[in-house]
Design a protein around this motif. Structure first.
Motif, PDB file in Angstrom:
ATOM      1  N   GLY A  15     -21.075  17.092  -4.388  1.00 27.81           N
ATOM      2  CA  GLY A  15     -20.285  16.482  -5.441  1.00 27.81           C
ATOM      3  C   GLY A  15     -18.796  16.514  -5.191  1.00 27.81           C
ATOM      4  O   GLY A  15     -18.028  15.846  -5.891  1.00 27.81           O
ATOM      5  N   GLY A  16     -18.384  17.280  -4.199  1.00 25.07           N
ATOM      6  CA  GLY A  16     -16.969  17.398  -3.891  1.00 25.07           C
ATOM      7  C   GLY A  16     -16.466  16.273  -3.006  1.00 25.07           C
ATOM      8  O   GLY A  16     -17.187  15.332  -2.689  1.00 25.07           O
ATOM      9  N   SER A  17     -15.210  16.405  -2.602  1.00 25.75           N
ATOM     10  CA  SER A  17     -14.548  15.372  -1.809  1.00 25.75           C
ATOM     11  C   SER A  17     -13.845  15.985  -0.602  1.00 25.75           C
ATOM     12  O   SER A  17     -13.420  17.139  -0.636  1.00 25.75           O
ATOM     13  CB  SER A  17     -13.511  14.630  -2.651  1.00 25.75           C
ATOM     14  OG  SER A  17     -14.104  13.973  -3.741  1.00 25.75           O
ATOM     15  N   LEU A  18     -13.730  15.193   0.423  1.00 25.52           N
ATOM     16  CA  LEU A  18     -12.933  15.527   1.597  1.00 25.52           C
ATOM     17  C   LEU A  18     -12.265  14.251   2.087  1.00 25.52           C
ATOM     18  O   LEU A  18     -12.801  13.152   1.898  1.00 25.52           O
ATOM     19  CB  LEU A  18     -13.798  16.105   2.728  1.00 25.52           C
ATOM     20  CG  LEU A  18     -14.280  17.547   2.620  1.00 25.52           C
ATOM     21  CD1 LEU A  18     -15.227  17.859   3.768  1.00 25.52           C
ATOM     22  CD2 LEU A  18     -13.114  18.518   2.615  1.00 25.52           C
ATOM     23  N   ARG A  19     -11.143  14.428   2.741  1.00 27.28           N
ATOM     24  CA  ARG A  19     -10.452  13.293   3.360  1.00 27.28           C
ATOM     25  C   ARG A  19     -10.259  13.607   4.836  1.00 27.28           C
ATOM     26  O   ARG A  19      -9.558  14.556   5.192  1.00 27.28           O
ATOM     27  CB  ARG A  19      -9.111  13.023   2.704  1.00 27.28           C
ATOM     28  CG  ARG A  19      -8.430  11.751   3.202  1.00 27.28           C
ATOM     29  CD  ARG A  19      -7.140  11.477   2.435  1.00 27.28           C
ATOM     30  NE  ARG A  19      -6.512  10.220   2.825  1.00 27.28           N
ATOM     31  CZ  ARG A  19      -6.793   9.052   2.290  1.00 27.28           C
ATOM     32  NH1 ARG A  19      -7.699   8.977   1.310  1.00 27.28           N
ATOM     33  NH2 ARG A  19      -6.186   7.943   2.699  1.00 27.28           N
ATOM     34  N   LEU A  20     -10.902  12.818   5.684  1.00 31.93           N
ATOM     35  CA  LEU A  20     -10.740  12.963   7.120  1.00 31.93           C
ATOM     36  C   LEU A  20      -9.606  12.062   7.594  1.00 31.93           C
ATOM     37  O   LEU A  20      -9.396  10.975   7.054  1.00 31.93           O
ATOM     38  CB  LEU A  20     -12.032  12.590   7.843  1.00 31.93           C
ATOM     39  CG  LEU A  20     -13.297  13.325   7.425  1.00 31.93           C
ATOM     40  CD1 LEU A  20     -14.464  12.889   8.315  1.00 31.93           C
ATOM     41  CD2 LEU A  20     -13.116  14.818   7.469  1.00 31.93           C
ATOM     42  N   SER A  21      -8.915  12.533   8.612  1.00 36.29           N
ATOM     43  CA  SER A  21      -7.855  11.735   9.200  1.00 36.29           C
ATOM     44  C   SER A  21      -7.984  11.768  10.715  1.00 36.29           C
ATOM     45  O   SER A  21      -8.401  12.776  11.289  1.00 36.29           O
ATOM     46  CB  SER A  21      -6.485  12.268   8.776  1.00 36.29           C
ATOM     47  OG  SER A  21      -5.454  11.409   9.210  1.00 36.29           O
ATOM     48  N   CYS A  22      -7.657  10.672  11.345  1.00 40.35           N
ATOM     49  CA  CYS A  22      -7.704  10.569  12.797  1.00 40.35           C
ATOM     50  C   CYS A  22      -6.342  10.078  13.270  1.00 40.35           C
ATOM     51  O   CYS A  22      -5.890   9.006  12.853  1.00 40.35           O
ATOM     52  CB  CYS A  22      -8.799   9.589  13.205  1.00 40.35           C
ATOM     53  SG  CYS A  22      -8.953   9.322  14.980  1.00 40.35           S
ATOM     54  N   ALA A  23      -5.705  10.867  14.109  1.00 34.36           N
ATOM     55  CA  ALA A  23      -4.394  10.515  14.651  1.00 34.36           C
ATOM     56  C   ALA A  23      -4.547  10.046  16.085  1.00 34.36           C
ATOM     57  O   ALA A  23      -5.301  10.647  16.864  1.00 34.36           O
ATOM     58  CB  ALA A  23      -3.464  11.716  14.586  1.00 34.36           C
ATOM     59  N   ALA A  24      -3.836   8.990  16.431  1.00 41.10           N
ATOM     60  CA  ALA A  24      -3.949   8.418  17.766  1.00 41.10           C
ATOM     61  C   ALA A  24      -2.651   8.571  18.551  1.00 41.10           C
ATOM     62  O   ALA A  24      -1.554   8.495  17.986  1.00 41.10           O
ATOM     63  CB  ALA A  24      -4.312   6.938  17.675  1.00 41.10           C
ATOM     64  N   SER A  25      -2.817   8.773  19.844  1.00 38.22           N
ATOM     65  CA  SER A  25      -1.664   8.745  20.753  1.00 38.22           C
ATOM     66  C   SER A  25      -1.963   7.774  21.884  1.00 38.22           C
ATOM     67  O   SER A  25      -3.105   7.619  22.302  1.00 38.22           O
ATOM     68  CB  SER A  25      -1.360  10.138  21.294  1.00 38.22           C
ATOM     69  OG  SER A  25      -2.460  10.665  21.988  1.00 38.22           O
ATOM     70  N   ARG A  26      -0.922   7.094  22.339  1.00 34.74           N
ATOM     71  CA  ARG A  26      -1.002   6.099  23.405  1.00 34.74           C
ATOM     72  C   ARG A  26      -1.843   4.894  23.030  1.00 34.74           C
ATOM     73  O   ARG A  26      -2.325   4.162  23.907  1.00 34.74           O
ATOM     74  CB  ARG A  26      -1.483   6.718  24.716  1.00 34.74           C
ATOM     75  CG  ARG A  26      -0.518   7.747  25.288  1.00 34.74           C
ATOM     76  CD  ARG A  26      -0.949   8.243  26.642  1.00 34.74           C
ATOM     77  NE  ARG A  26       0.038   9.113  27.251  1.00 34.74           N
ATOM     78  CZ  ARG A  26       0.098  10.416  27.027  1.00 34.74           C
ATOM     79  NH1 ARG A  26      -0.761  10.985  26.219  1.00 34.74           N
ATOM     80  NH2 ARG A  26       1.022  11.146  27.618  1.00 34.74           N
ATOM     81  N   THR A  27      -2.065   4.702  21.748  1.00 34.26           N
ATOM     82  CA  THR A  27      -2.671   3.489  21.241  1.00 34.26           C
ATOM     83  C   THR A  27      -2.367   3.411  19.755  1.00 34.26           C
ATOM     84  O   THR A  27      -1.808   4.348  19.181  1.00 34.26           O
ATOM     85  CB  THR A  27      -4.185   3.445  21.478  1.00 34.26           C
ATOM     86  OG1 THR A  27      -4.652   2.102  21.199  1.00 34.26           O
ATOM     87  CG2 THR A  27      -4.929   4.399  20.569  1.00 34.26           C
ATOM     88  N   THR A  28      -2.731   2.293  19.157  1.00 40.26           N
ATOM     89  CA  THR A  28      -2.603   2.159  17.718  1.00 40.26           C
ATOM     90  C   THR A  28      -3.929   1.680  17.155  1.00 40.26           C
ATOM     91  O   THR A  28      -4.804   1.211  17.881  1.00 40.26           O
ATOM     92  CB  THR A  28      -1.511   1.131  17.346  1.00 40.26           C
ATOM     93  OG1 THR A  28      -1.936  -0.172  17.807  1.00 40.26           O
ATOM     94  CG2 THR A  28      -0.175   1.488  17.972  1.00 40.26           C
ATOM     95  N   PHE A  29      -4.094   1.831  15.846  1.00 38.10           N
ATOM     96  CA  PHE A  29      -5.291   1.336  15.178  1.00 38.10           C
ATOM     97  C   PHE A  29      -5.107  -0.095  14.689  1.00 38.10           C
ATOM     98  O   PHE A  29      -6.086  -0.778  14.378  1.00 38.10           O
ATOM     99  CB  PHE A  29      -5.632   2.222  13.987  1.00 38.10           C
ATOM    100  CG  PHE A  29      -6.050   3.613  14.367  1.00 38.10           C
ATOM    101  CD1 PHE A  29      -5.235   4.695  14.101  1.00 38.10           C
ATOM    102  CD2 PHE A  29      -7.264   3.838  14.996  1.00 38.10           C
ATOM    103  CE1 PHE A  29      -5.612   5.980  14.452  1.00 38.10           C
ATOM    104  CE2 PHE A  29      -7.660   5.112  15.354  1.00 38.10           C
ATOM    105  CZ  PHE A  29      -6.824   6.194  15.078  1.00 38.10           C
ATOM    106  N   SER A  30      -3.889  -0.529  14.640  1.00 32.80           N
ATOM    107  CA  SER A  30      -3.589  -1.845  14.103  1.00 32.80           C
ATOM    108  C   SER A  30      -4.242  -2.945  14.932  1.00 32.80           C
ATOM    109  O   SER A  30      -4.168  -2.928  16.161  1.00 32.80           O
ATOM    110  CB  SER A  30      -2.071  -2.041  14.071  1.00 32.80           C
ATOM    111  OG  SER A  30      -1.747  -3.330  13.622  1.00 32.80           O
TER     112      SER A  30
END
Length: 115
Positions: A15-30
């Motif tokens: 029932g709880g929540s979490l927020r995952l994050s992914c950081a990139a180097s030498r590329t972008t997600f855009s």
């Protein structure tokens, strides 16, 4: 070398929540195909949520309405907001990005949901 680093995993009650994050180097997600997979013990890695080059999103049926994927082009991060977590969501979560025809993966972050 492209590197992806996930963070935000942990232990949470059902029932709880979490927020995952992914950081990139030498590329972008855009403007790239990117998203999140997960792998539970003894099971195959499966798609959780993805964002296409044209920014369309798609979700596994099991997480629709509970998880939200987003990318922050200013911070160069890919996030996964996970709400109403269930024990079946327990897995290692991996982010990926496809750039120049190659898929890159992060090292994974463990999410454990207790009942």
């Amino acid at each position: 070398q492209v590197q992806l680093v996930e963070s935000g995993g942990g232990l949470v009650q059902a029932g709880g929540s979490l927020r995952l994050s992914c950081a990139a180097s030498r590329t972008t997600f855009s403007s790239k195909s990117t998203g999140w997979y997960r792998q539970a013990p003894g099971k195959q890695r499966t798609l959780v949520a993805g964002i296409t080059i044209s920014s369309d999103t798609n979700y596994a049926d099991s997480v629709k309405g509970r998880f939200t994927i987003s990318r922050d082009n200013t911070k160069n991060t890919l996030d996964l907001q996970m709400n109403s977590l269930k024990p079946d969501d327990t897995a290692v979560y991996y982010c990926y990005v496809v750039t120049r025809g190659t898929t890159y993966w992060g090292q994974g972050t463990q999410v454990t949901v207790s009942s």
